[in-house]
Write an enzyme that holds these catalytic residues in place. Structure first.
Site, mmCIF file in Angstrom:
data_model
loop_
_atom_site.group_PDB
_atom_site.id
_atom_site.type_symbol
_atom_site.label_atom_id
_atom_site.label_comp_id
_atom_site.label_asym_id
_atom_site.label_seq_id
_atom_site.Cartn_x
_atom_site.Cartn_y
_atom_site.Cartn_z
ATOM 1 N N HIS A 118 0.856 -3.960 6.065
ATOM 2 C CA HIS A 118 -0.349 -3.889 6.904
ATOM 3 C C HIS A 118 -1.597 -4.325 6.146
ATOM 4 O O HIS A 118 -2.707 -4.062 6.581
ATOM 5 C CB HIS A 118 -0.527 -2.466 7.456
ATOM 6 C CG HIS A 118 -0.774 -1.444 6.400
ATOM 7 N ND1 HIS A 118 0.229 -0.968 5.596
ATOM 8 C CD2 HIS A 118 -1.904 -0.838 5.989
ATOM 9 C CE1 HIS A 118 -0.283 -0.105 4.741
ATOM 10 N NE2 HIS A 118 -1.581 -0.016 4.955
ATOM 11 N N GLU A 119 -1.408 -5.003 5.023
ATOM 12 C CA GLU A 119 -2.559 -5.484 4.243
ATOM 13 C C GLU A 119 -2.325 -6.969 3.992
ATOM 14 O O GLU A 119 -1.919 -7.365 2.911
ATOM 15 C CB GLU A 119 -2.588 -4.719 2.896
ATOM 16 C CG GLU A 119 -3.925 -4.117 2.583
ATOM 17 C CD GLU A 119 -3.957 -3.315 1.273
ATOM 18 O OE1 GLU A 119 -4.589 -2.256 1.267
ATOM 19 O OE2 GLU A 119 -3.378 -3.746 0.267
ATOM 20 N N CYS A 179 -14.073 2.628 21.560
ATOM 21 C CA CYS A 179 -14.825 1.435 21.157
ATOM 22 C C CYS A 179 -16.269 1.484 21.645
ATOM 23 O O CYS A 179 -17.177 0.982 20.979
ATOM 24 C CB CYS A 179 -14.142 0.177 21.682
ATOM 25 S SG CYS A 179 -12.681 -0.311 20.736
ATOM 26 N N CYS A 206 -12.400 0.469 25.467
ATOM 27 C CA CYS A 206 -12.003 1.872 25.633
ATOM 28 C C CYS A 206 -13.174 2.790 25.261
ATOM 29 O O CYS A 206 -14.161 2.363 24.673
ATOM 30 C CB CYS A 206 -10.766 2.195 24.784
ATOM 31 S SG CYS A 206 -11.057 2.236 22.997
ATOM 32 N N ARG A 232 -3.282 -2.864 -7.172
ATOM 33 C CA ARG A 232 -2.719 -3.555 -6.017
ATOM 34 C C ARG A 232 -1.901 -4.743 -6.494
ATOM 35 O O ARG A 232 -2.331 -5.497 -7.374
ATOM 36 C CB ARG A 232 -3.811 -4.066 -5.073
ATOM 37 C CG ARG A 232 -4.249 -3.048 -4.024
ATOM 38 C CD ARG A 232 -3.121 -2.739 -3.033
ATOM 39 N NE ARG A 232 -3.571 -1.955 -1.895
ATOM 40 C CZ ARG A 232 -3.552 -0.627 -1.848
ATOM 41 N NH1 ARG A 232 -3.122 0.074 -2.873
ATOM 42 N NH2 ARG A 232 -3.951 0.001 -0.761
ATOM 43 N N CYS A 260 -10.074 2.864 18.014
ATOM 44 C CA CYS A 260 -9.664 2.254 19.278
ATOM 45 C C CYS A 260 -8.265 2.745 19.666
ATOM 46 O O CYS A 260 -7.357 2.758 18.844
ATOM 47 C CB CYS A 260 -9.648 0.737 19.143
ATOM 48 S SG CYS A 260 -8.957 -0.138 20.561
ATOM 49 N N CYS A 281 -6.906 -3.026 4.418
ATOM 50 C CA CYS A 281 -6.675 -1.574 4.355
ATOM 51 C C CYS A 281 -7.464 -0.933 3.227
ATOM 52 O O CYS A 281 -8.551 -0.438 3.421
ATOM 53 C CB CYS A 281 -5.187 -1.250 4.227
ATOM 54 S SG CYS A 281 -4.861 0.526 4.122
ATOM 55 N N ARG A 302 -2.491 2.299 21.017
ATOM 56 C CA ARG A 302 -2.031 3.329 20.092
ATOM 57 C C ARG A 302 -0.594 3.792 20.361
ATOM 58 O O ARG A 302 0.218 3.924 19.450
ATOM 59 C CB ARG A 302 -2.978 4.542 20.158
ATOM 60 C CG ARG A 302 -2.581 5.705 19.267
ATOM 61 C CD ARG A 302 -2.900 5.433 17.800
ATOM 62 N NE ARG A 302 -2.144 6.306 16.923
ATOM 63 C CZ ARG A 302 -0.989 6.009 16.366
ATOM 64 N NH1 ARG A 302 -0.414 4.857 16.612
ATOM 65 N NH2 ARG A 302 -0.394 6.836 15.552
ATOM 66 N N CYS A 308 -10.719 -3.104 20.841
ATOM 67 C CA CYS A 308 -10.644 -3.783 22.143
ATOM 68 C C CYS A 308 -12.019 -4.002 22.741
ATOM 69 O O CYS A 308 -12.222 -4.907 23.552
ATOM 70 C CB CYS A 308 -9.756 -2.994 23.105
ATOM 71 S SG CYS A 308 -10.503 -1.451 23.723
ATOM 72 N N CYS A 310 0.848 -1.190 0.000
ATOM 73 C CA CYS A 310 0.000 0.000 0.000
ATOM 74 C C CYS A 310 0.882 1.237 0.000
ATOM 75 O O CYS A 310 2.044 1.188 0.415
ATOM 76 C CB CYS A 310 -0.880 -0.053 1.247
ATOM 77 S SG CYS A 310 -1.790 1.436 1.637
ATOM 78 N N HIS A 311 0.324 2.368 -0.433
ATOM 79 C CA HIS A 311 1.085 3.626 -0.439
ATOM 80 C C HIS A 311 1.608 4.007 0.946
ATOM 81 O O HIS A 311 2.633 4.665 1.063
ATOM 82 C CB HIS A 311 0.226 4.775 -0.995
ATOM 83 C CG HIS A 311 0.310 4.904 -2.488
ATOM 84 N ND1 HIS A 311 -0.597 4.311 -3.337
ATOM 85 C CD2 HIS A 311 1.224 5.515 -3.279
ATOM 86 C CE1 HIS A 311 -0.256 4.580 -4.592
ATOM 87 N NE2 HIS A 311 0.841 5.301 -4.583
ATOM 88 N N THR A 312 0.897 3.594 1.990
ATOM 89 C CA THR A 312 1.348 3.929 3.343
ATOM 90 C C THR A 312 2.683 3.259 3.654
ATOM 91 O O THR A 312 3.547 3.845 4.314
ATOM 92 C CB THR A 312 0.282 3.530 4.382
ATOM 93 O OG1 THR A 312 -0.990 3.997 3.930
ATOM 94 C CG2 THR A 312 0.577 4.125 5.739
#
Length: 386
Positions: free
Chosen positions: A79-80, A115, A112, A381, A123, A186, A127, A109, A57-59
């Site tokens: 992350h994908e 959530c 919190c 992708r 969430c 993602c 973090r 979770c 991904c671009h991130t």
């Protein structure tokens, strides 16, 4: 009858360090390096996952470039992804070895205040440590050549095995093809949710989508599912127009074909502006254009693209005073643990497209080529089989 024996591999490996291949980013601006790493067993409330497929991904590229203020090195990006649970740590009750899963960069979770609030999916449970590239206990599970390697976005899918917090895992249909549904980790979920959750596009709406990469195409898909009557794709790369129309764009325009600002063009095309606009690039000037292309009195513009650190947005306050709304979205507003399995089911029942986003498939050793394809604009992708 005695109970059937469970498969021996997970039991044998569960409490041991696993040696496996991973694509390590040793430093910013350098290609990833395929290395043998050690992956420690999961601690309490952690899950170790065998990754089967991951997309780029671009991130990931943004962090690798060195421009990401949260970017830390050395790190395992990605992350994908999608995979199978190999083992679980103490106290994990909702997941077990053998489950088919998608790791989540926004956890859920369920406890919190975020959530517990139906208005958000952000969430905050892990973090702070996630942003530092660490597990919730403040340490890493990855080592390579004697060095600690950091985690990324709580997922680190560019590895044969990864360890994630148990609140960062969605258990999905075991029949789902992992080399496709990894994209629901993602980009597709983000764009689709921007339309159906954040904007809440209504039937008959007129929409404009700025940026026709994977996220923009997913927004188009969401607008179409929601019943939009006109969906205008906007991109400076006209090669992306044909695919955008396959996803549901009714027309596409290139800002470079006009002498006046694109917001003025859209206002003329739509008798006063669009009902909903979406910025899927991360360019603050385009964010302004997207807002100003909205109809007076009710137009809503959603910022989906992530701008570089330190960038600021601008418009005249009168744009908002006269009834336009500026919103943002992360992961399409989906509360992740509960929503991703439903998105997988929507894909399996053909309500949403996923296969059509995959333009290239590569082996793990070719992962750097996936970044090259993305930067060249030739891919939507690329899925890497781990």
């Amino acid at each position: 009858m005695s109970a059937p024996l469970s498969r021996p591999e997970p039991a044998d490996m569960a409490n041991q360090v696993i040696k496996c291949k991973a694509a390590v980013a040793w430093e910013a601006g350098k290609p990833l390096s395929i290395e043998e790493i050690e992956v420690a067993p999961p601690k309490a409330h952690e899950v170790r996952i065998k990754i089967i497929a991951t997309a780029v991904c671009h991130t990931d590229a943004y962090t690798l470039s060195g421009a990401d203020p949260e970017g830390c090195f050395p790190v395992i990006l990605g992350h994908e992804g999608a995979g199978i649970v190999e083992s679980v740590g103490e106290g994990v009750t909702k997941l077990k070895a053998g489950d088919t899963v998608i790791p989540l960069y926004i956890p859920q979770c369920g406890e919190c205040k975020f959530c517990l609030n139906p208005k958000t999916n952000l969430c905050q449970k892990i973090r702070v440590t996630q942003g530092k590239g660490l597990m919730p206990d403040g340490t890493s599970r990855f080592t390579c050549k004697g060095k600690t390697i950091l985690h990324y976005m709580g997922t680190s899918t560019f590895s044969e095995y990864t360890v994630v917090a148990d609140v960062s895992v969605a258990k999905i249909d075991p029949l789902a093809p992992l080399d496709k549904v990894c994209l629901l980790g993602c980009g597709i979920s983000t764009g689709y949710g921007a339309a159906v959750n954040t904007a809440k596009v209504e039937p008959g709406s007129v929409c404009a989508v700025f940026g026709l990469g994977a996220v923009g195409l997913a927004v188009i898909m969401g607008c179409k599912v929601a019943g939009a009557s006109r969906i205008i794709g906007v991109d400076i790369n006209k090669d992306k127009f044909a695919r955008a129309k396959e996803f549901g764009a009714t027309e596409c325009i290139n800002p470079q074909d006009f002498s006046k600002p694109i917001q003025e063009v859209l206002i003329e095309m739509t008798d006063g502006g669009v009902d909903y606009s979406f910025e899927c690039i991360g360019n603050v000037k385009v964010m302004r254009a997207a807002l100003e292309a909205c109809h007076k009195g009710w137009g809503v513009s959603v910022v989906v693209g992530v701008a570089a650190s330190g960038e600021e947005i601008a418009t005249r306050p009168f744009q908002l005073v006269t009834g336009r709304t500026w919103k943002g979205t992360a992961f399409g507003g989906w509360k992740s643990v509960e929503s991703v399995p439903k998105l997988v089911s929507e894909y399996m029942s053909k309500k949403i497209k996923v296969d059509e986003f995959v333009t290239h498939n590569l082996s793990f050793d070719e992962i750097n080529k996936a970044f090259e394809l993305m930067h060249s604009g030739k891919s939507i992708r690329t899925v890497v089989k781990i």
